[in-house]
Design a protein around this motif. Structure first.
Motif, PDB file in Angstrom:
ATOM      1  N   UNK A 514      53.612  47.079  26.668  1.00  0.00           N
ATOM      2  CA  UNK A 514      54.769  46.998  25.770  1.00  0.00           C
ATOM      3  C   UNK A 514      55.724  45.867  26.143  1.00  0.00           C
ATOM      4  N   UNK A 515      55.873  45.587  27.433  1.00  0.00           N
ATOM      5  CA  UNK A 515      56.758  44.491  27.820  1.00  0.00           C
ATOM      6  C   UNK A 515      56.279  43.166  27.242  1.00  0.00           C
ATOM      7  N   UNK A 516      54.960  42.993  27.106  1.00  0.00           N
ATOM      8  CA  UNK A 516      54.421  41.768  26.504  1.00  0.00           C
ATOM      9  C   UNK A 516      54.900  41.570  25.065  1.00  0.00           C
ATOM     10  N   UNK A 517      55.189  42.672  24.387  1.00  0.00           N
ATOM     11  CA  UNK A 517      55.541  42.617  22.969  1.00  0.00           C
ATOM     12  C   UNK A 517      57.028  42.386  22.738  1.00  0.00           C
ATOM     13  N   UNK A 518      57.819  42.316  23.806  1.00  0.00           N
ATOM     14  CA  UNK A 518      59.246  42.045  23.679  1.00  0.00           C
ATOM     15  C   UNK A 518      59.426  40.533  23.580  1.00  0.00           C
ATOM     16  N   UNK A 519      59.585  40.052  22.388  1.00  0.00           N
ATOM     17  CA  UNK A 519      59.540  38.617  22.142  1.00  0.00           C
ATOM     18  C   UNK A 519      60.901  37.959  22.345  1.00  0.00           C
ATOM     19  N   UNK A 520      60.936  36.966  23.224  1.00  0.00           N
ATOM     20  CA  UNK A 520      62.107  36.129  23.455  1.00  0.00           C
ATOM     21  C   UNK A 520      61.961  34.859  22.608  1.00  0.00           C
ATOM     22  N   UNK A 521      62.812  33.864  22.863  1.00  0.00           N
ATOM     23  CA  UNK A 521      62.657  32.599  22.129  1.00  0.00           C
ATOM     24  C   UNK A 521      61.299  31.979  22.421  1.00  0.00           C
ATOM     25  N   UNK A 522      60.875  32.080  23.671  1.00  0.00           N
ATOM     26  CA  UNK A 522      59.531  31.634  24.064  1.00  0.00           C
ATOM     27  C   UNK A 522      58.872  32.781  24.797  1.00  0.00           C
ATOM     28  N   UNK A 523      57.750  33.264  24.285  1.00  0.00           N
ATOM     29  CA  UNK A 523      57.078  34.420  24.856  1.00  0.00           C
ATOM     30  C   UNK A 523      55.628  34.056  25.135  1.00  0.00           C
ATOM     31  N   UNK A 524      55.220  34.227  26.382  1.00  0.00           N
ATOM     32  CA  UNK A 524      53.887  33.823  26.815  1.00  0.00           C
ATOM     33  C   UNK A 524      53.193  34.973  27.528  1.00  0.00           C
ATOM     34  N   UNK A 525      51.893  35.103  27.285  1.00  0.00           N
ATOM     35  CA  UNK A 525      51.056  36.062  28.008  1.00  0.00           C
ATOM     36  C   UNK A 525      49.989  35.267  28.745  1.00  0.00           C
ATOM     37  N   UNK A 526      49.954  35.401  30.056  1.00  0.00           N
ATOM     38  CA  UNK A 526      49.018  34.648  30.886  1.00  0.00           C
ATOM     39  C   UNK A 526      48.034  35.627  31.521  1.00  0.00           C
ATOM     40  N   UNK A 527      46.790  35.666  31.038  1.00  0.00           N
ATOM     41  CA  UNK A 527      45.818  36.653  31.539  1.00  0.00           C
ATOM     42  C   UNK A 527      45.255  36.230  32.893  1.00  0.00           C
ATOM     43  N   UNK A 528      45.134  37.192  33.786  1.00  0.00           N
ATOM     44  CA  UNK A 528      44.680  36.872  35.139  1.00  0.00           C
ATOM     45  C   UNK A 528      43.447  37.685  35.513  1.00  0.00           C
ATOM     46  N   UNK A 529      42.808  37.251  36.569  1.00  0.00           N
ATOM     47  CA  UNK A 529      41.702  37.996  37.146  1.00  0.00           C
ATOM     48  C   UNK A 529      42.195  39.313  37.724  1.00  0.00           C
ATOM     49  N   UNK A 530      41.335  40.309  37.728  1.00  0.00           N
ATOM     50  CA  UNK A 530      41.624  41.564  38.405  1.00  0.00           C
ATOM     51  C   UNK A 530      41.094  41.534  39.822  1.00  0.00           C
ATOM     52  N   UNK A 531      41.476  42.526  40.598  1.00  0.00           N
ATOM     53  CA  UNK A 531      41.083  42.568  42.005  1.00  0.00           C
ATOM     54  C   UNK A 531      39.586  42.779  42.186  1.00  0.00           C
ATOM     55  N   UNK A 532      38.929  43.314  41.182  1.00  0.00           N
ATOM     56  CA  UNK A 532      37.496  43.584  41.288  1.00  0.00           C
ATOM     57  C   UNK A 532      36.637  42.346  41.044  1.00  0.00           C
ATOM     58  N   UNK A 533      37.257  41.230  40.638  1.00  0.00           N
ATOM     59  CA  UNK A 533      36.483  40.109  40.076  1.00  0.00           C
ATOM     60  C   UNK A 533      36.400  38.897  40.994  1.00  0.00           C
ATOM     61  N   UNK A 534      35.331  38.128  40.812  1.00  0.00           N
ATOM     62  CA  UNK A 534      35.097  36.917  41.584  1.00  0.00           C
ATOM     63  C   UNK A 534      36.200  35.906  41.302  1.00  0.00           C
ATOM     64  N   UNK A 535      36.622  35.229  42.349  1.00  0.00           N
ATOM     65  CA  UNK A 535      37.686  34.235  42.251  1.00  0.00           C
ATOM     66  C   UNK A 535      37.153  32.920  42.813  1.00  0.00           C
ATOM     67  N   UNK A 536      36.778  32.001  41.928  1.00  0.00           N
ATOM     68  CA  UNK A 536      36.222  30.714  42.351  1.00  0.00           C
ATOM     69  C   UNK A 536      37.297  29.640  42.307  1.00  0.00           C
ATOM     70  N   UNK A 537      37.483  28.963  43.438  1.00  0.00           N
ATOM     71  CA  UNK A 537      38.433  27.860  43.524  1.00  0.00           C
ATOM     72  C   UNK A 537      37.727  26.627  44.075  1.00  0.00           C
ATOM     73  N   UNK A 538      38.480  25.566  44.343  1.00  0.00           N
ATOM     74  CA  UNK A 538      37.877  24.296  44.731  1.00  0.00           C
ATOM     75  C   UNK A 538      36.981  24.422  45.957  1.00  0.00           C
ATOM     76  N   UNK A 539      37.371  25.266  46.903  1.00  0.00           N
ATOM     77  CA  UNK A 539      36.594  25.418  48.138  1.00  0.00           C
ATOM     78  C   UNK A 539      35.526  26.498  48.036  1.00  0.00           C
ATOM     79  N   UNK A 540      35.342  27.068  46.852  1.00  0.00           N
ATOM     80  CA  UNK A 540      34.337  28.108  46.680  1.00  0.00           C
ATOM     81  C   UNK A 540      34.961  29.471  46.443  1.00  0.00           C
ATOM     82  N   UNK A 541      34.186  30.556  46.621  1.00  0.00           N
ATOM     83  CA  UNK A 541      34.708  31.907  46.378  1.00  0.00           C
ATOM     84  C   UNK A 541      35.878  32.223  47.312  1.00  0.00           C
ATOM     85  N   UNK A 542      36.915  32.826  46.756  1.00  0.00           N
ATOM     86  CA  UNK A 542      38.102  33.171  47.532  1.00  0.00           C
ATOM     87  C   UNK A 542      38.300  34.684  47.551  1.00  0.00           C
ATOM     88  N   UNK A 543      39.076  35.121  48.516  1.00  0.00           N
ATOM     89  CA  UNK A 543      39.436  36.534  48.618  1.00  0.00           C
ATOM     90  C   UNK A 543      40.899  36.625  49.022  1.00  0.00           C
TER      91      UNK A 543
END
Length: 767
Positions: A514-543
């Motif tokens: 519901x907080x995502x739906x509270x629209x300000x002048x600029x409202x952004x939703x940035x989806x992220x990885x969950x803790x269960x998921x692989x995280x690949x960065x420049x140096x390879x898999x991260x934890x």
């Protein structure tokens, strides 16, 4: 005067059958058991279907797996193949769901339409797949590139008149690495405004215990439970909020350790337990009895109850000394390690048993029996939850527990200590790595040296102060690293209106809320990885790493394929926002996020307790941070543990107080479903739990439709009254629905924690 019944703790008279009410069916089973297995099977079916990702459950809380995204109960040194509980399984399947919320979803549903959905439906829609911005012209969220959303956020932040117009909220699910980068971003930006979820739960612990024992954390380890002679459970519900604790309590019970419960409601997870992880136990009748005594203290009566226990100890001590017997109090410990005893002694001698009984709702004999068990045990652990902290005198409650433990030297020895039960899985860790509105100068000096920046010294906003600043128009931007802030806070209508006034609202989340739906002048939703998921960065898999309730820091490694290719990790999103907002940043964000070892090196540089961080955290099970009080070192100004006395205001003995509670089908603001199995509720949440005798005094009955009012205009309408075993003068309703009864200015003055657990109410029949 309302008092505890001396002969039977249940509020519903024996032999009386309540009128049948739809969705209300008493549950006879134990905590855990076949009911838990059926619930796990059902949630796997509903969220994951035939997905092979169900194997993720076998990786949860394992040395080479990921940390449960639910509660903060520690992992045993020797894990089993199934080191998860029912609610942990719900948390994982909720995150690893096959359902998706993609651009087509938002094309079909406007924000106005989504606002009418309930909170369960919003999150149940599935995982977010793309960055989004709100288009006011169409009233829809539309997909955007990462470059676009970062640029929009950075532009809005740079347009603020000053840095303190921004609020940086942090949820307890953020990892140590993400939280550390987040506080670095905010402080390089120029503010200490860190409203965070700790402000709403265990801030009374973080504020109260340092004054008592020099540290704002618990002093016990999981192994201490193996050596305790008595365990007290006050104001918490492990069956729902930290179910893996039940195995620890069951093991203690089986070796004859008394487990003494003080809680307004009778909770199945404190009464009896059958472990689903032990096939032989599942096949046998019966269950392990947990509570050896269950005292239904009235809501808000804990301080008086604890005073009564200490008064009884003092009287036992006097009697024993007068007859030539041994001391009941640990006089050498008090003399060598403590200060303030004389003041506490005077307070206890002056406190009348009449006041203690009226305020606690317990009879003197019950309190004395608790004190006798405490006095007989050489090693005592006291566990407590938000039933202690979420009051206007929550800090005083915490310090009163510390007083009780100090009287017999039950801090700093094996098998004894204080055990605050944290909620979210890394809420304690986030605070440890700098998410605080009240940073010390020493910490800021080390941060500045590590990154060549100049951090602000002015203290910032906690959660209540942040929302108040938004209401006044003084705060203009909100970035939320996880969570559902507007729903978690009291007075939702005021919070909703405050966020809608902002210039910028950014939500970094895995799912729509519901907080995502509270629209300000600029409202952004940035989806992220969950803790269960692989995280690949420049140096390879991260934890990443997290810290549990007992200060153990360990690694968490996601193994599942991300639900969409365009998702970023929380550290990467924080870095992207920082680079966009800080045009002259001194920090190398790409270097830090390319290899999380570099973030941990910086954590070590800023926080000395993380010495050899990267090396020690690679040890299976991780390492424990130094807790000086566990070694009887008191990091207080005078180097002593302090007995602290307060004059807590008395409540009207005939008043009715309401506590908010979670159902068994939810975690914080996340509603997995509409069942509350252990309390006998199915398919609904529109109920209020009441003592049968209180209902009768009000001319009401089980099943009546009632309105609940806390003050004029603050009403929860048309809920069904349910006769339930709860203390006289006490009533309970579900969080967050009952948050409408709490004004934003109703909080603990010392910690700022809202008084979710002691709301004065009146109940009347609905018109």
């Amino acid at each position: 005067m309302l008092k505890e019944k001396a002969n039977h703790p249940d509020a519903i008279p024996a032999g009386e059958t309540p009128t049948p009410v739809e969705g209300v069916h008493p549950y006879a089973g134990p905590a855990g058991g076949w009911g838990a297995l059926r619930a796990v099977a059902r949630t796997i079916r509903d969220q994951m279907g035939a997905s092979t990702d169900t194997r993720a459950l076998l990786q949860m809380n394992q040395p080479e797996g990921f940390d449960c995204p639910g509660c903060a109960w520690p992992d045993p040194k020797h894990t089993s193949s199934f080191e998860f509980c029912e609610n942990g399984a719900k948390a994982v399947t909720w995150e690893a769901t096959v359902k998706r919320v993609d651009p087509d979803f938002f094309a079909q549903h406007s924000v106005s339409e989504l606002w009418e959905w309930n909170d369960h439906a919003l999150e149940d829609a599935g995982r977010l797949t793309h960055p989004l911005r709100y288009d006011a012209a169409t009233d829809h969220f539309v997909p955007a590139s990462w470059e676009d959303v970062f640029s929009r956020a950075g532009t809005a932040l740079q347009a603020l008149e000053h840095a303190d117009q921004a609020e940086f909220y942090c949820s307890g699910r953020a990892s140590n690495e993400a939280a550390f980068l987040y506080q670095l971003f905010a402080r390089e930006f120029g503010t200490n405004n860190f409203p965070d979820c700790s402000n709403m739960c265990h801030e009374a612990t973080s504020v109260g215990l340092p004054k008592s024992i020099g540290v704002g954390k618990g002093t016990v380890t999981l192994e201490d439970f193996d050596h305790a002679d008595a365990i007290f459970c006050i104001g918490h519900n492990p069956g729902t909020n930290h179910p893996r604790m039940l195995s620890t309590l069951a093991a203690a019970s089986k070796r004859g350790v008394p487990i003494i419960v003080a809680n307004p409601m009778r909770e199945r997870g404190l009464e009896r337990f059958k472990s689903p992880q032990h096939p032989s136990e599942m096949l046998l009748p019966g269950a392990t009895q947990l509570a050896s005594a269950y005292h239904q203290v009235k809501i808000g009566g804990d301080y008086a109850m604890l005073s009564g226990m200490m008064k009884a100890l003092l009287e036992m001590h006097d009697a024993s000394m007068a007859s030539g017997g041994p001391a009941v109090l640990d006089l050498p410990f008090i003399a060598d390690h403590c200060t303030g005893f004389e003041k506490l002694e005077a307070y206890l001698r002056a406190a009348s048993w009449d006041w203690i009984e009226r305020q606690s709702g317990l009879v003197r004999a019950a309190i004395e029996s608790m004190a006798q068990i405490y006095a007989k045990a050489e090693r005592v652990i006291i566990c407590y939850g938000m039933g202690i902290t979420q009051h206007k005198h929550g800090t005083e409650n915490v310090q009163q527990i510390a007083n009780l433990l100090l009287l017999r030297g039950n801090i700093g020895k094996r098998g004894a200590g204080i055990c605050p039960l944290r909620g979210h899985s890394n809420v304690q860790g986030d605070r440890t790595v700098g998410i605080t509105e009240l940073p010390s100068d020493a910490m800021l000096d080390r941060l500045d040296a590590a990154f060549a920046i100049q951090s602000p010294r002015k203290h910032g906003h906690n959660a209540v102060q942040a929302l108040a600043a938004m209401q006044r128009g003084e705060a203009r931007a909100l970035i939320s690293l996880g969570g559902n802030l507007a729903v978690a806070m009291p007075d939702p209508d005021a919070c909703f209106a405050a966020i809608r006034k902002l210039d910028l609202s950014v939500n970094i989340v895995t799912k729509l809320n519901r907080t995502c739906l509270l629209t300000a002048k600029e409202t952004l939703i940035l989806p992220c990885l969950g803790r269960t998921e692989q995280d690949m960065q420049a140096a390879g898999p991260q934890w990443v790493t997290v810290e549990d309730s007992m200060s153990m820091v360990h690694a968490s490694r996601g193994r599942l394929k991300p639900p969409a290719p365009d998702l970023k990790s929380e550290p990467s999103i924080v870095a992207g926002l920082a680079k966009a907002a800080l045009s002259a940043t001194r920090s190398d964000w790409d270097m830090l996020t390319g290899n999380y070892d570099r973030i941990r090196d910086k954590i070590e540089a800023v926080f000395p307790d993380f010495r050899d961080f990267n090396q020690r955290v690679r040890t299976p099970g991780g390492f424990r941070l130094t807790i000086a009080a566990s070694e009887r070192r008191w990091n207080t100004p005078d180097g002593k543990a302090h007995f602290i006395v307060h004059d807590v205001p008395s409540r009207d003995a005939d008043s009715l107080l309401l506590t908010t509670i979670r159902s068994h089908d939810q975690y914080n603001t996340t509603i997995y479903g509409f069942n509350d199995r252990y309390r006998g509720i199915s398919g609904r949440r529109d109920v209020i739990f009441c003592n049968q005798d209180d209902l009768a005094m009000l001319g009401l009955a089980h099943g009546d439709l009632v309105d609940v009012e806390s003050e004029p205009g603050r009403v929860m309408q048309a809920v069904t009254a349910i006769a339930h075993p709860i203390a006289r003068g006490s009533t309970a309703a579900y969080y967050p629905e009952a948050n409408c009864l709490i004004p934003l200015d109703d909080y603990d003055a010392q910690s700022g924690t809202p008084a979710y657990k002691s709301i004065p109410v009146t109940i009347r029949r609905s018109a």
